[in-house]
Design an enzyme around this catalytic site. Structure first.
Site, PDB file in Angstrom:
ATOM      1  N   ARG A 106      -9.021  -0.412  12.138  1.00 11.42           N
ATOM      2  CA  ARG A 106      -7.972   0.536  12.658  1.00 11.42           C
ATOM      3  C   ARG A 106      -8.402   1.867  12.195  1.00 11.42           C
ATOM      4  O   ARG A 106      -8.946   2.110  11.226  1.00 11.42           O
ATOM      5  CB  ARG A 106      -6.782   0.077  12.054  1.00 11.42           C
ATOM      6  CG  ARG A 106      -5.607   1.194  12.329  1.00 11.42           C
ATOM      7  CD  ARG A 106      -4.167   0.708  11.709  1.00 11.42           C
ATOM      8  NE  ARG A 106      -3.907   1.420  10.555  1.00 11.42           N
ATOM      9  CZ  ARG A 106      -3.335   0.975   9.535  1.00 11.42           C
ATOM     10  NH1 ARG A 106      -3.197  -0.347   9.321  1.00 11.42           N
ATOM     11  NH2 ARG A 106      -3.045   1.902   8.607  1.00 11.42           N
ATOM     12  N   HIS A 136      41.033  -1.759   9.810  1.00 11.04           N
ATOM     13  CA  HIS A 136      39.815  -2.332   9.859  1.00 11.04           C
ATOM     14  C   HIS A 136      39.787  -3.652   9.703  1.00 11.04           C
ATOM     15  O   HIS A 136      39.428  -4.649  10.532  1.00 11.04           O
ATOM     16  CB  HIS A 136      38.788  -1.713   9.180  1.00 11.04           C
ATOM     17  CG  HIS A 136      38.153  -0.303   9.518  1.00 11.04           C
ATOM     18  ND1 HIS A 136      37.073  -0.126   9.634  1.00 11.04           N
ATOM     19  CD2 HIS A 136      39.116   0.677   9.930  1.00 11.04           C
ATOM     20  CE1 HIS A 136      36.843   1.088   9.968  1.00 11.04           C
ATOM     21  NE2 HIS A 136      38.136   1.845  10.291  1.00 11.04           N
ATOM     22  N   ARG A 184       0.923  -1.369  -0.112  1.00  5.73           N
ATOM     23  CA  ARG A 184       0.214  -0.053  -0.003  1.00  5.73           C
ATOM     24  C   ARG A 184       0.990   1.342  -0.021  1.00  5.73           C
ATOM     25  O   ARG A 184       1.175   1.855  -1.023  1.00  5.73           O
ATOM     26  CB  ARG A 184      -0.876  -0.039   1.459  1.00  5.73           C
ATOM     27  CG  ARG A 184      -2.031   0.972   1.121  1.00  5.73           C
ATOM     28  CD  ARG A 184      -1.893   2.355   1.584  1.00  5.73           C
ATOM     29  NE  ARG A 184      -1.392   2.442   2.832  1.00  5.73           N
ATOM     30  CZ  ARG A 184      -0.987   3.570   3.395  1.00  5.73           C
ATOM     31  NH1 ARG A 184      -0.989   4.795   2.635  1.00  5.73           N
ATOM     32  NH2 ARG A 184      -0.417   3.645   4.682  1.00  5.73           N
TER      33      ARG A 184
END
Ligand code: HCA
Ligand code: CU
Length: 381
Positions: free
Chosen positions: A133, A288, A13
């Protein structure tokens, strides 16, 4: 913090309201089926009044016996509600703008008329036997006393769930937390949070709303939706797990779902997207990679295994010896220290090259003198 939060996915939706996006019925069925398999609590499947294909899909998905609650969205208009309720959905979600701006510029109702409209719409839907709702559209720019009054009236009229959308994404996390605190201590109902991402705060506002008492969060896959979209399913599911130890959907389906919607919608997931982006578990700088190879926690917020993903070590001019050693070891190549230094130097001497394939690394290792016997080159096609 509560231990149970339900998720409503509205990719079909809100997500289909993304400019340029239109899913076919078959695509919608595949998305809904995977969401259902992953244990999503509710799926908002569209407004059946929008078009004939929207109606056909809502009707079809309602008859599939999914465990997820199937929700149709529609305006507070009797004729729209009749259509939505006739599709066989479990719930109809009725929205009505409640802010002064929406009252003045969209519906031309005063506050009392808006209350009456909401109550009548909810009663109409209830008369069809569906759950309801009520969504107070633009709730976060609505006068808070009026918001509370219209929500109370909605609950009395039979809505067992109230949605408080941040329709234009203007909340801050502090505002979200206190708004939901106030509403949850004054209303006996389930409370949905629906956060637009106009200022990049949708996820933070959703978490804060849950802290304040929201019981359900709205999401879309890849954060699709009007303008900048709403909170993204994968980021929220992982954040709830990592920060609050709250389980929602099966995490191992998130990548598949994201790729599926990327393909069906044509909206590319940025490579640096959290959780589902291509680089979410890639490490590059020498400092890293050396640390991650010893202990992944050094540079990872959560392990890729949570999503069935792998971490990857990027090889380029930033790379140090340990990363190259590790990548070569994966290829069965174990150069001595001098050869390794030569390979790393060759990589750094080619600063414009941003990544190396396995075959390119094999070639590099071969020309630096790494043991040829162990250099198994895969023929390129
Ligand atoms: C919209 C409506 C909505 C409704 C949200 C909800 C919003 O603007 O299209 O039903 O909870 O953001 O207000 O998506
Ligand atoms: Cu919305």
């Amino acid at each position: 913090m509560r231990k149970r939060v339900s998720l409503l996915d509205t990719t079909l939706r809100e997500g289909e309201q993304t400019p340029g996006v239109s899913f076919s019925i078959e695509q919608k069925l595949r998305i809904a089926s995977l969401l259902n398999e992953m244990g999503i609590d509710a799926i908002e499947v569209g407004d059946p009044n929008v078009s004939r294909d929207a109606y056909a899909f809502v009707k079809r998905v309602s008859g599939m016996g999914f465990a997820a609650e199937i929700v149709a969205h529609c305006r507070a208009l009797e004729e729209d509600i009749d259509v939505a309720a006739s599709t066989g959905v479990h719930r109809v979600a009725i929205f009505l703008g409640t802010s002064q701006t929406h009252l003045d510029s969209k519906s031309w109702l005063d506050e009392n008329e808006a209350m009456e409209t909401a109550v009548r719409a909810i009663e109409t839907a209830r008369s069809h036997g569906v759950r309801v709702r009520f969504a107070a559209e633009d709730a976060t720019r609505t006068n808070q006393d009026f918001l509370l009054r219209i929500c109370r009236a909605a609950v009395e009229a039979g809505a067992d769930r109230i949605s408080i959308p941040d329709t234009v994404g203007v909340l801050t996390p502090d505002d979200a937390r206190s708004l939901f605190r106030r509403l949850s201590s004054n209303l006996e109902t389930e409370l949905d949070t629906h956060n637009h991402n106009d200022l990049g705060l949708a996820l933070a506002n959703t978490l804060a709303a849950i802290e304040g008492g929201a019981t359900c969060a709205h999401v879309t896959i890849n954060g699709l939706g009007e303008r900048s979209g709403i909170a993204c399913l994968s980021s929220l599911a992982v954040a709830l797990k990592v920060h609050y130890n709250i389980e929602t959907v099966a995490m191992d389906g998130l990548i598949r779902l994201s790729r599926m919607v990327e393909e069906f919608s044509g909206v590319k997931v940025p490579i640096n997207s959290p959780v589902v982006g291509e680089h979410a578990f890639s490490h590059k700088a020498g400092v890293h990679t050396a640390a991650v190879l010893k202990d992944p926690c050094t540079y990872e917020a959560f392990p890729p295994e949570l999503l069935n993903r792998n971490r990857s070590i990027i090889i380029d001019k930033y790379t140090g010896r340990s990363a190259v050693r590790a990548r070569l070891a994966e290829l069965g190549i174990t150069p001595d220290e001098q050869t390794l230094i030569k390979i790393v130097r060759a990589i750094k001497d080619n600063p414009d090259k941003s990544s190396y394939t396995d075959n390119e690394l094999r070639d590099l290792a071969g020309s630096a003198g790494a043991v040829q016997a162990s250099v198994k080159k895969i023929p390129s096609i």
